[in-house]
Design a protein around this motif. Structure first.
Motif, mmCIF file in Angstrom:
data_model
loop_
_atom_site.group_PDB
_atom_site.id
_atom_site.type_symbol
_atom_site.label_atom_id
_atom_site.label_comp_id
_atom_site.label_asym_id
_atom_site.label_seq_id
_atom_site.Cartn_x
_atom_site.Cartn_y
_atom_site.Cartn_z
ATOM 1 N N ARG A 1 112.356 9.268 79.240
ATOM 2 C CA ARG A 1 114.139 9.281 80.068
ATOM 3 C C ARG A 1 114.805 8.559 79.749
ATOM 4 O O ARG A 1 114.813 7.135 80.306
ATOM 5 N N GLU B 1 116.708 6.669 81.207
ATOM 6 C CA GLU B 1 117.592 6.706 82.750
ATOM 7 C C GLU B 1 117.602 4.631 82.545
ATOM 8 O O GLU B 1 117.330 4.251 81.153
ATOM 9 N N TYR C 1 111.680 3.063 84.416
ATOM 10 C CA TYR C 1 111.418 2.861 83.137
ATOM 11 C C TYR C 1 112.089 4.259 82.401
ATOM 12 O O TYR C 1 112.214 5.179 82.771
ATOM 13 N N PHE D 1 107.351 5.990 80.945
ATOM 14 C CA PHE D 1 106.946 5.729 82.031
ATOM 15 C C PHE D 1 106.308 6.533 81.735
ATOM 16 O O PHE D 1 105.764 7.453 81.282
ATOM 17 N N VAL E 1 106.822 9.013 95.201
ATOM 18 C CA VAL E 1 105.085 8.939 93.156
ATOM 19 C C VAL E 1 105.111 10.160 93.846
ATOM 20 O O VAL E 1 104.117 10.203 92.666
ATOM 21 N N CYS E 2 105.330 11.144 94.054
ATOM 22 C CA CYS E 2 105.069 11.991 93.804
ATOM 23 C C CYS E 2 106.543 13.137 94.138
ATOM 24 O O CYS E 2 106.535 13.354 95.191
ATOM 25 N N GLY E 3 106.302 14.370 93.053
ATOM 26 C CA GLY E 3 106.944 15.615 93.439
ATOM 27 C C GLY E 3 106.535 16.732 93.482
ATOM 28 O O GLY E 3 105.882 16.713 91.776
ATOM 29 N N ASP F 1 103.826 4.903 87.242
ATOM 30 C CA ASP F 1 104.240 3.233 87.493
ATOM 31 C C ASP F 1 104.342 2.971 89.061
ATOM 32 O O ASP F 1 103.864 1.671 89.742
ATOM 33 N N ARG F 2 104.599 3.906 89.669
ATOM 34 C CA ARG F 2 105.303 3.265 91.195
ATOM 35 C C ARG F 2 104.019 3.774 91.755
ATOM 36 O O ARG F 2 103.780 2.716 92.603
HETATM 37 P P1 AMP Z 1 109.700 14.359 88.585
HETATM 38 O O1 AMP Z 1 109.893 14.757 87.030
HETATM 39 O O2 AMP Z 1 111.298 13.639 88.307
HETATM 40 O O3 AMP Z 1 109.903 15.413 89.441
HETATM 41 O O4 AMP Z 1 109.111 12.709 88.519
HETATM 42 C C1 AMP Z 1 107.577 12.582 89.678
HETATM 43 C C2 AMP Z 1 107.926 11.761 89.940
HETATM 44 O O5 AMP Z 1 107.276 10.800 88.882
HETATM 45 C C3 AMP Z 1 108.398 11.053 90.347
HETATM 46 O O6 AMP Z 1 108.527 10.952 92.289
HETATM 47 C C4 AMP Z 1 108.631 9.747 89.867
HETATM 48 O O7 AMP Z 1 107.044 8.450 90.863
HETATM 49 C C5 AMP Z 1 108.132 10.068 88.824
HETATM 50 N N1 AMP Z 1 109.601 9.396 87.982
HETATM 51 C C6 AMP Z 1 110.092 9.405 87.284
HETATM 52 N N2 AMP Z 1 111.479 8.984 86.405
HETATM 53 C C7 AMP Z 1 110.535 8.071 86.349
HETATM 54 C C8 AMP Z 1 111.132 7.037 85.551
HETATM 55 N N3 AMP Z 1 111.764 6.837 84.681
HETATM 56 N N4 AMP Z 1 110.225 5.780 85.876
HETATM 57 C C9 AMP Z 1 109.368 5.365 86.889
HETATM 58 N N5 AMP Z 1 108.847 6.616 87.412
HETATM 59 C C10 AMP Z 1 109.870 8.128 87.363
#
Ligand code: AMP
Length: 469
Positions: free
Chosen positions: A145, A147, A154, A157, A314-316, A342-343
């Motif tokens: 991504r 970002e 990152y 990631f 760290v998790c969603g 990573d986190r």
């Molecule tokens: P998401 O897919 O957006 O629900 O993200 C799930 C998890 O992925 C988040 O809770 C973060 O721990 C991790 N995450 C999302 N985006 C990033 C990123 N750009 N860099 C590192 N970890 C990320």
């Protein structure tokens, strides 16, 4: 005269990893491997199988699954065109064509920003609805991504995630998915773990709540920042996500979705909480935990950990019963989560108890045995000894060229070796090998089988899990 002669010599460019990407190096990679190995083990005990999906997919898949209006799809994807290949055009009877002519027919593809869309695509593509339901899958690997990079964020990631597809939406499924992540984090001794849960209703009750929220937000519109003002129109739920200090007091007074769930959703939410309690999973209810996408429904959860600053999630995860259908499959229940690896690793590194945990791995970076050899015959013996020791599971450093024993022992020290095996002509002809324990400098002369047994015994002492019987 050669072509380049006469030109000022140019220094070759030094390359660096692209912003937002990074190299993972030893010994840190030991911790990564330990985390991944633990995921394989824990998820396996819950009956999940590993799926590996491609790194790139049609852009359209993510646009549809993640949502065209989300930041991820509208701003953050790495997208490029994938022109039809020449062989394909030839097969279609078109023998002439330049790249420029082919481009309009190119399909846009993107590096995956997440993996749920791909897993659902695979579920449909491989007719997994014909297997016993639900199908329980997990994955791990890089996501991309664009970002703004910062600590814990990152552009490349890594995520470890799981999806449960098909079957029912029994609350016990939601609770078990959450229990599995918490078990995984517990096994890793992750510190300061906080689980937040919420229910965001379904197609029946959420739209009414969203309208109510919009109406309430309109009343306080001029007190909100520009992002939230815009979201009143586009996605009022996302206003609840706001971290803006000036908006917190206003948001606190907004209506809670829990008070507006339909009967079925309220019952489902109550049952999920009960199921979590039966599993001894400690949670906190957080009514502001939302997912902005339409197909998300009912259970949502997020887990934070210590030592991560502002990027502490760290998790969603959450339930997404509409997604498979949205991608052209049959109506299918679904729930899943993604862990930011990573986190997770950052948090493990920051906490003291995991320093010993990573230290446990770090032991493996230091060599067990450094073989100091001198002489042709000794070299042959050293090669054979290295082979036998490695076969027995020891980490062995065998220097490629002969060096004086003094230098070799210095090298062994630098590499953090536990033992130096000294092989010179004397040792080889006597059949008695010298083993030096580098920590205390003690030396012993041992026959080859005794040496192997001695090392095995010492290793078992250091790691009781290796002791047999
Ligand atoms: P998401 O897919 O957006 O629900 O993200 C799930 C998890 O992925 C988040 O809770 C973060 O721990 C991790 N995450 C999302 N985006 C990033 C990123 N750009 N860099 C590192 N970890 C990320």
């Amino acid at each position: 005269m050669s072509e380049g002669a006469g030109k000022k010599e140019e220094k070759p460019r030094k390359f660096q990893a692209i912003r937002g990407t990074r190299d993972l190096l030893p010994p840190e990679t030991l911790l990564w491997n330990r985390v991944e190995q633990t995921a394989h083990e824990v998820f396996g005990t819950f009956g999940y199988g590993e799926i590996r999906v491609p790194i790139f997919e049609p852009t359209e898949l993510f646009a549809r699954a993640v949502g065209g209006e989300t930041d991820i799809v509208s701003k953050e994807m790495y997208t490029f065109s994938n022109p039809k290949s020449l062989p394909a055009m030839v097969r279609e009877g078109r023998t002439e064509g330049t790249l420029a002519e082919m481009l309009p027919e190119a399909e846009m593809i993107s590096l995956r920003p997440e993996a749920t869309a791909s897993v659902c695509r695979a579920y449909i593509e491989h007719n997994m609805q014909q297997q016993p339901q639900p199908v329980k899958l997990y994955y791990m690997g890089p996501m991309f991504r664009r970002e703004r990079p910062q600590k814990g964020r990152y552009r490349q990631f890594y995520q470890i995630g799981a999806e449960v597809l098909g079957g029912s939406d029994a609350p016990a499924i939601d609770a078990e998915v959450i229990e599995m992540v918490m078990t995984f984090f517990g096994r890793l001794e992750l510190q300061g773990v906080q689980l937040d849960i919420n229910s965001i209703g379904d197609r029946n009750c959420r739209p009414k709540y969203v309208e109510l929220l919009r109406a309430e937000l309109l009343k306080v519109k001029d007190k909100l920042g520009p992002d939230s003002q815009r979201r009143i129109e586009t996605n009022p739920l996302r206003v609840l996500d706001s971290k803006l200090e000036s908006e917190q007091a206003i948001i606190a007074k907004l209506p809670h979705i829990a008070d507006h769930l339909c009967e079925e959703c309220a019952a489902h939410y109550a049952a999920v909480k009960h199921q979590l309690e039966m599993r001894g999973v400690i949670y906190r209810e957080n009514w502001r935990l939302v997912r902005g996408l339409d197909y998300y429904m009912r259970t949502t959860f997020e887990i934070t950990a210590q030592g991560l600053g502002s990027q502490n999630a760290v998790c969603g995860g959450g339930r997404y019963d509409g997604l498979v259908e949205l991608l052209g499959g049959p109506p299918t229940k679904g729930i899943g989560f993604a862990i930011g690896e990573d986190r997770l690793i950052l948090s493990l590194q920051e906490s003291t108890s995991s320093l010993s945990a990573s230290g446990k791995g770090a032991v493996a970076t230091g060599r067990d045995v450094y073989i100091a050899w001198m002489g042709e015959r000794a070299h042959a013996t050293a090669i054979r000894a290295a082979k036998d020791l490695r076969k027995a599971g020891f980490s062995v450093e065998l220097p490629p060229v002969e060096q004086k024993f003094g230098k070799a022992l210095g090298q062994a020290d630098k590499l953090g070796a536990k033992y130096a095996l000294i092989l010179g002509d004397n040792e080889v002809s006597e059949g008695l090998w010298t083993l030096k324990t580098l920590a205390d400098g003690s030396q012993a002369k041992l026959t080859e089988p005794d040496l192997l047994n001695f090392l095995k015994r010492e290793k078992a002492k250091a790691d009781p899990s290796l002791r047999s019987g």
